[in-house]
Design an enzyme around this catalytic site. Structure first.
Site, PDB file in Angstrom:
ATOM      1  N   GLU A  45      -5.074  -6.317  -4.461  1.00 54.18           N
ATOM      2  CA  GLU A  45      -5.585  -4.952  -4.568  1.00 54.18           C
ATOM      3  C   GLU A  45      -4.816  -4.193  -5.654  1.00 54.18           C
ATOM      4  OE1 GLU A  45      -6.523  -1.260  -1.455  1.00 54.18           O
ATOM      5  OE2 GLU A  45      -5.246  -2.936  -0.847  1.00 54.18           O
ATOM      6  N   LYS A 114     -13.753   0.718  -2.880  1.00 50.44           N
ATOM      7  CA  LYS A 114     -13.349   0.541  -1.484  1.00 50.44           C
ATOM      8  C   LYS A 114     -14.070   1.543  -0.591  1.00 50.44           C
ATOM      9  CE  LYS A 114      -9.016  -0.242   1.076  1.00 50.44           C
ATOM     10  NZ  LYS A 114      -7.534  -0.234   0.939  1.00 50.44           N
ATOM     11  N   CYS A 175      -8.888  -5.119   1.624  1.00 56.14           N
ATOM     12  CA  CYS A 175      -7.757  -4.848   2.512  1.00 56.14           C
ATOM     13  C   CYS A 175      -8.158  -4.180   3.823  1.00 56.14           C
ATOM     14  CB  CYS A 175      -6.714  -4.020   1.769  1.00 56.14           C
ATOM     15  SG  CYS A 175      -5.081  -4.029   2.574  1.00 56.14           S
ATOM     16  N   SER A 357      32.739  -3.263   7.106  1.00 56.98           N
ATOM     17  CA  SER A 357      33.541  -2.663   8.175  1.00 56.98           C
ATOM     18  C   SER A 357      34.109  -3.668   9.161  1.00 56.98           C
ATOM     19  CB  SER A 357      32.685  -1.655   8.946  1.00 56.98           C
ATOM     20  OG  SER A 357      31.672  -2.333   9.681  1.00 56.98           O
TER      21      SER A 357
END
Length: 705
Positions: A45, A114, A175, A357
């Site tokens: 896309e 789309k 999509c 850490s």
């Protein structure tokens, strides 16, 4: 009887607005598809621009540049002889569309905009684009002058169309349309479409690939058909990692799948499919009844044959195969690692700086960087030219390419343990040292007591007041203020190291380092972090990953990365080490927060995924926690969670951009949009309803005893 065709789909590592390189990757994928004998190629896309351009899609220049790229594809004769489905943004009648151009032999056959736009979670397509008017609607698109001259006509169709070739019928959906209840492929299939293409811009989320595969599989299982799914792969400029997995399905069965996580810029999947299998799958009379009642699509006749009779004599259909899934621990090892590599090479930084850490969060970040180095070294050994070129620039301390992950890690990752004499334990200091040594990181161990006391004394000099830690008789406010001095000092020093370490090591060409953060999603949700401490960084690979999943990832890494040094991190009690250690007190994260990490994950899912407020969470947990807690205990925990969530929400407005992977991420910038000043939680109507419910339950319980 066989009717074989070769089809191709691909995963491309596109980068937002990188028009020239995006075009190069598109052309490479088409050439690769042609070499494999494919006559149809599908791409991701918006592949011409890259999916993640965001508000740049509002700029006309983006559309003009897209036409430049499309014109280059149209005029490149080496791309002829194959149907090309390419994604781009398109202006039509002053409206912006997320569209696909279907091309053959240098001519545009049609544009397919789309229909249904993605507009939830991380997606904001309605902000930039207009959805196409309605299914099956078609009109004419007026081409720009130079395209008219090349095309030999002024207009081409734009709309929800299907294409009829000499031997089959194909159509496109994009999509989000696959994920809608009434997907276009349903009506298209009933109208005789045999090949469906889907261009996608789908990002990675933990444990979600099976849902995507199930949807694509079901798209052709009941109705028959060939389904080609294409997706972007990699980081194209923001928090998302697009996780590839280009796939080809035939009648619901998978016949081709590309990598989900990879440093390859172009991956093309090709399969041989038999259209007679599709036609045989559609023989049911009940399907025929629905097909004759379906609405008709406008068809564009294409004088091209996808099949080749000569190939049919020697070929056979590609056999089906099971899908490839990664364990969640593997997803954490691979997804953020690939995202970091793209971010590092594209930002042109010299490497990373990480405050280590000795706890499991920074340990996980360091291990992900080590995983990234493993992937890069393996890709270079396999001959990946882009990785080799990037590695030559990044690994500047040697003229030869690093041959091991540890050697590359030594050039890229710089770690520093920023301790305090009274607060920092020997165990955390040693764990940080041992981990850095195992992965090859360039490590330093320093104490920050001087900076802490200098800052603390400024207030005393100005006011005469000397704050104390709680263990020495100070108030909670004093205790927190002194902890925050340490936390914020570490952030300042980490950035100082990041700016200077390349000069300290005399790196050829100099450079500066990206600072990595290590706050996890649960602590962000609870607000258990200091604003502008080491959670503030340039990027954070674990900011959307739960503590529970991080522990699983480190446990998995012990064996799979051959790192027994990680065992000590797994069994250590999580602690910030911001308060002095005494004979009867050691600071604990879960004790400070008032929640276990498992409980925080549960609240995160209820709040975001299940969309529940305080009262809704309470009602849900009454059923789930009834065997281990009383209604009042559950109510107390719910109220404390939403209280701390509300008063700390402001911290998310400045949270470090983090790799997105978890469905309940509190990322305020894009994914989880909420206020950051809330009414007092304990005065809220929801809390009053909880109290009323608890009293009613307790009253009922007292009558039955």
């Amino acid at each position: 009887m066989v009717h074989l065709i070769r089809v191709a789909t691909c995963a491309l590592n596109q980068w937002a607005l990188d028009f020239e390189n995006n075009l190069r990757r598109i052309k490479q994928s088409i050439h690769d598809a042609k070499k494999e004998g494919a006559t149809l190629r599908v791409g991701p896309e918006l592949e011409i621009t890259g999916y993640g351009c965001l508000d740049h899609f509002l700029e006309n220049e983006v559309y003009e540049n897209s036409w430049d790229s499309l014109y280059s594809i149209l005029t490149d004769e080496s791309l002829h002889g194959i149907v090309i489905d390419v994604g781009l943004p398109l202006l039509h009648r002053n409206c912006r569309y997320n569209a696909r151009a279907i091309i053959l032999n240098g001519k545009i056959l049609c544009f397919r905009p789309k229909l249904y736009l993605a507009n939830d979670g991380n997606f904001r397509e309605m902000r930039f684009f207009t959805p196409w008017k309605k299914p099956r609607h078609v009109e004419q698109y007026f081409l720009p002058p130079r395209i008219q001259e090349h095309q030999g006509c002024r207009q081409v169709p734009i709309g929800d169309v299907v294409l009829s070739t000499i031997d089959t019928c194909l159509a496109a959906e994009t999509c989000e349309e696959l994920f809608t209840p009434n997907s276009p492929h349903i009506e298209m299939g009933l109208n005789g479409v045999e090949i469906f293409t889907n261009s996608s811009g789908s990002h990675h989320s933990l444990r979600k690939l099976d849902q995507r595969i199930a949807l694509i599989s079901e798209a052709t299982r009941k109705n028959g058909g060939v389904y080609l799914y294409s997706n972007q792969i990699g980081c194209d400029g923001d928090r998302l990692y697009y996780d590839g997995c280009a796939m080809i399905f035939v009648n619901g069965d998978l016949v081709g799948q590309s990598s989900q996580f990879s440093l390859n810029e172009v991956e093309v999947i090709v399969a041989t499919v038999d259209l007679e299998e599709v036609r045989a799958a559609r023989c049911a009379p009940s399907r025929g009844q629905q097909a004759v009642q379906s609405l008709e699509y406008q068809r564009i006749e294409v004088d091209f044959c996808l099949s080749n009779d000569d190939d049919n004599l020697l070929s056979s259909p590609t056999p089906s195969r099971p899908p490839r899934y990664h364990l969640p621990e593997e997803e954490i090892a691979l997804g953020p690692a690939c995202w970091l590599w793209d971010f590092l090479r594209r930002s042109r930084a010299a490497g990373f700086q990480l405050p280590l850490s000795g706890g499991i969060d920074s340990c996980a970040t360091a291990t992900i960087v080590y995983s990234m180095c493993r992937l890069a070294v393996d890709a270079a050994k396999e001959g990946n030219q882009q990785v080799i070129a990037d590695m030559r620039r990044i690994a500047a301390y040697s003229t030869e390419l690093p041959e091991t992950a540890e050697a590359l890690c030594n050039q890229i990752l710089h770690t520093v343990y920023l301790g305090m004499e009274a607060q920092s334990s020997r165990e955390t200091r040693q764990r940080a040292h041992d981990l850095a040594a195992r992965i090859g990181a360039y490590h330093k161990d320093v104490n920050i007591d001087t900076m802490f006391h200098s800052t603390k004394d400024i207030l005393t000099q100005a006011t005469g007041f000397t704050p104390k830690f709680k263990v020495y008789g100070g108030s909670n406010t004093q205790n927190l203020a002194l902890q925050n001095i340490q936390a914020r000092s570490r952030m300042v020093l980490t950035y100082y190291f990041a700016q200077q370490m390349c000069e300290v090591r005399q790196r050829p060409g100099g450079g500066s380092l990206l600072v990595l953060g290590s706050s996890n999603v649960d602590e962000c949700l609870r607000g258990y972090l200091t604003k502008y401490d080491c959670s503030s960084a340039d990027i954070n690979p674990i900011g959307s990953i739960s503590k529970v999943d991080l522990v699983r990832f480190i446990t998995w890494s012990v064996k799979n990365f051959d790192m027994p040094v990680l065992e000590d991190f797994i069994h250590a009690i999580p602690t910030a080490e911001l308060e002095p250690i005494t004979s009867d007190y050691v600071q604990s994260d879960e004790a400070d927060m008032g929640f276990t990490y498992k409980e925080l994950s549960k609240f995160g899912v209820l709040r975001k995924v299940n969309k529940l407020g305080p009262y809704g969470c309470f009602l849900r947990l009454l059923g789930e926690w009834s065997n281990e807690s009383t209604p009042r205990e559950i109510a107390d925990k719910v109220k404390r969670f939403f209280h701390f969530y509300g008063i700390n929400r402001h911290k998310q407005t400045v949270a470090t951009p983090a790799y997105h992977s978890e469905s309940y991420s509190p990322d305020d910038h894009r994914f989880d949009l909420r206020p950051f000043v809330y009414p007092p939680a304990f005065e809220s109507w929801s809390f009053k309803k909880i109290d009323e419910r608890v009293e009613a339950l307790e009253k009922k319980a007292s009558k039955t005893t």
